[in-house]
Design a protein around this motif. Sequence first.
Motif, PDB file in Angstrom:
ATOM      1  N   GLN A  97      64.280  34.664 -15.719  1.00  0.00           N
ATOM      2  CA  GLN A  97      65.613  34.886 -15.191  1.00  0.00           C
ATOM      3  C   GLN A  97      66.385  35.782 -16.138  1.00  0.00           C
ATOM      4  O   GLN A  97      66.360  35.589 -17.355  1.00  0.00           O
ATOM      5  CB  GLN A  97      66.332  33.556 -15.011  1.00  0.00           C
ATOM      6  N   GLU A 105      65.373  31.202   0.935  1.00  0.00           N
ATOM      7  CA  GLU A 105      65.853  30.352  -0.155  1.00  0.00           C
ATOM      8  C   GLU A 105      64.694  29.681  -0.890  1.00  0.00           C
ATOM      9  O   GLU A 105      64.677  29.623  -2.114  1.00  0.00           O
ATOM     10  CB  GLU A 105      66.799  29.285   0.412  1.00  0.00           C
ATOM     11  N   ALA A 106      63.695  29.212  -0.145  1.00  0.00           N
ATOM     12  CA  ALA A 106      62.528  28.577  -0.767  1.00  0.00           C
ATOM     13  C   ALA A 106      61.752  29.584  -1.607  1.00  0.00           C
ATOM     14  O   ALA A 106      61.327  29.274  -2.728  1.00  0.00           O
ATOM     15  CB  ALA A 106      61.622  27.983   0.313  1.00  0.00           C
ATOM     16  N   GLU A 107      61.571  30.794  -1.100  1.00  0.00           N
ATOM     17  CA  GLU A 107      60.846  31.829  -1.848  1.00  0.00           C
ATOM     18  C   GLU A 107      61.584  32.187  -3.139  1.00  0.00           C
ATOM     19  O   GLU A 107      60.970  32.366  -4.189  1.00  0.00           O
ATOM     20  CB  GLU A 107      60.656  33.087  -0.992  1.00  0.00           C
ATOM     21  N   LEU A 108      62.918  32.279  -3.064  1.00  0.00           N
ATOM     22  CA  LEU A 108      63.695  32.603  -4.260  1.00  0.00           C
ATOM     23  C   LEU A 108      63.586  31.501  -5.302  1.00  0.00           C
ATOM     24  O   LEU A 108      63.498  31.780  -6.503  1.00  0.00           O
ATOM     25  CB  LEU A 108      65.159  32.843  -3.892  1.00  0.00           C
ATOM     26  N   LYS A 109      63.582  30.251  -4.863  1.00  0.00           N
ATOM     27  CA  LYS A 109      63.440  29.149  -5.811  1.00  0.00           C
ATOM     28  C   LYS A 109      62.062  29.172  -6.469  1.00  0.00           C
ATOM     29  O   LYS A 109      61.929  28.889  -7.662  1.00  0.00           O
ATOM     30  CB  LYS A 109      63.672  27.818  -5.108  1.00  0.00           C
ATOM     31  N   LEU A 110      61.032  29.527  -5.708  1.00  0.00           N
ATOM     32  CA  LEU A 110      59.685  29.602  -6.275  1.00  0.00           C
ATOM     33  C   LEU A 110      59.553  30.752  -7.267  1.00  0.00           C
ATOM     34  O   LEU A 110      58.803  30.664  -8.239  1.00  0.00           O
ATOM     35  CB  LEU A 110      58.645  29.753  -5.163  1.00  0.00           C
ATOM     36  N   ASP A 151      66.222  29.577   5.370  1.00  0.00           N
ATOM     37  CA  ASP A 151      65.636  28.558   4.504  1.00  0.00           C
ATOM     38  C   ASP A 151      64.362  29.061   3.840  1.00  0.00           C
ATOM     39  O   ASP A 151      64.067  28.718   2.698  1.00  0.00           O
ATOM     40  CB  ASP A 151      65.331  27.287   5.302  1.00  0.00           C
ATOM     41  N   ARG A 153      61.524  31.652  -9.468  1.00  0.00           N
ATOM     42  CA  ARG A 153      62.008  31.259 -10.797  1.00  0.00           C
ATOM     43  C   ARG A 153      60.874  30.806 -11.703  1.00  0.00           C
ATOM     44  O   ARG A 153      60.972  30.872 -12.919  1.00  0.00           O
ATOM     45  CB  ARG A 153      63.036  30.148 -10.676  1.00  0.00           C
ATOM     46  N   PHE A 154      59.783  30.345 -11.112  1.00  0.00           N
ATOM     47  CA  PHE A 154      58.644  29.895 -11.907  1.00  0.00           C
ATOM     48  C   PHE A 154      57.756  31.055 -12.345  1.00  0.00           C
ATOM     49  O   PHE A 154      56.935  30.915 -13.229  1.00  0.00           O
ATOM     50  CB  PHE A 154      57.799  28.885 -11.113  1.00  0.00           C
TER      51      PHE A 154
END
Length: 102
Positions: A71, A59-64, A56, A66-67
């Motif tokens: 991409q 996954e959280a680091e990968l979502k961050l 998890d 994106r900012f």
Amino acid sequence: MKGKKTGGRAKGTPNKDKPLKATLRQHSLEYFAPNPDNPDGISDFEKDLQGLTPGDRVEAELKLLRFHTPQMQATAVDITATETTLTLSERLAALSAPPRAD
């Protein structure tokens, strides 16, 4: 009239104040800032990350990311080889032939 502003806001007019945006910005600053109430003074964000499972957390680091990172977009490349393969003797014959008059 070229080069003359004909509509819209006057130059230097500030944007409208948006209280929700200011509240969210302040909350984010506090969430990511070191917090003396936490062990080792880490931020609430770091504390929350430590509570996640490794999967998890990734996954959280990968979502961050994106900012922060643009991409990559898929691109299609068409590579068509048009050159024919010549043997060594064919290449030598072509090199030794007299130039053509077009």
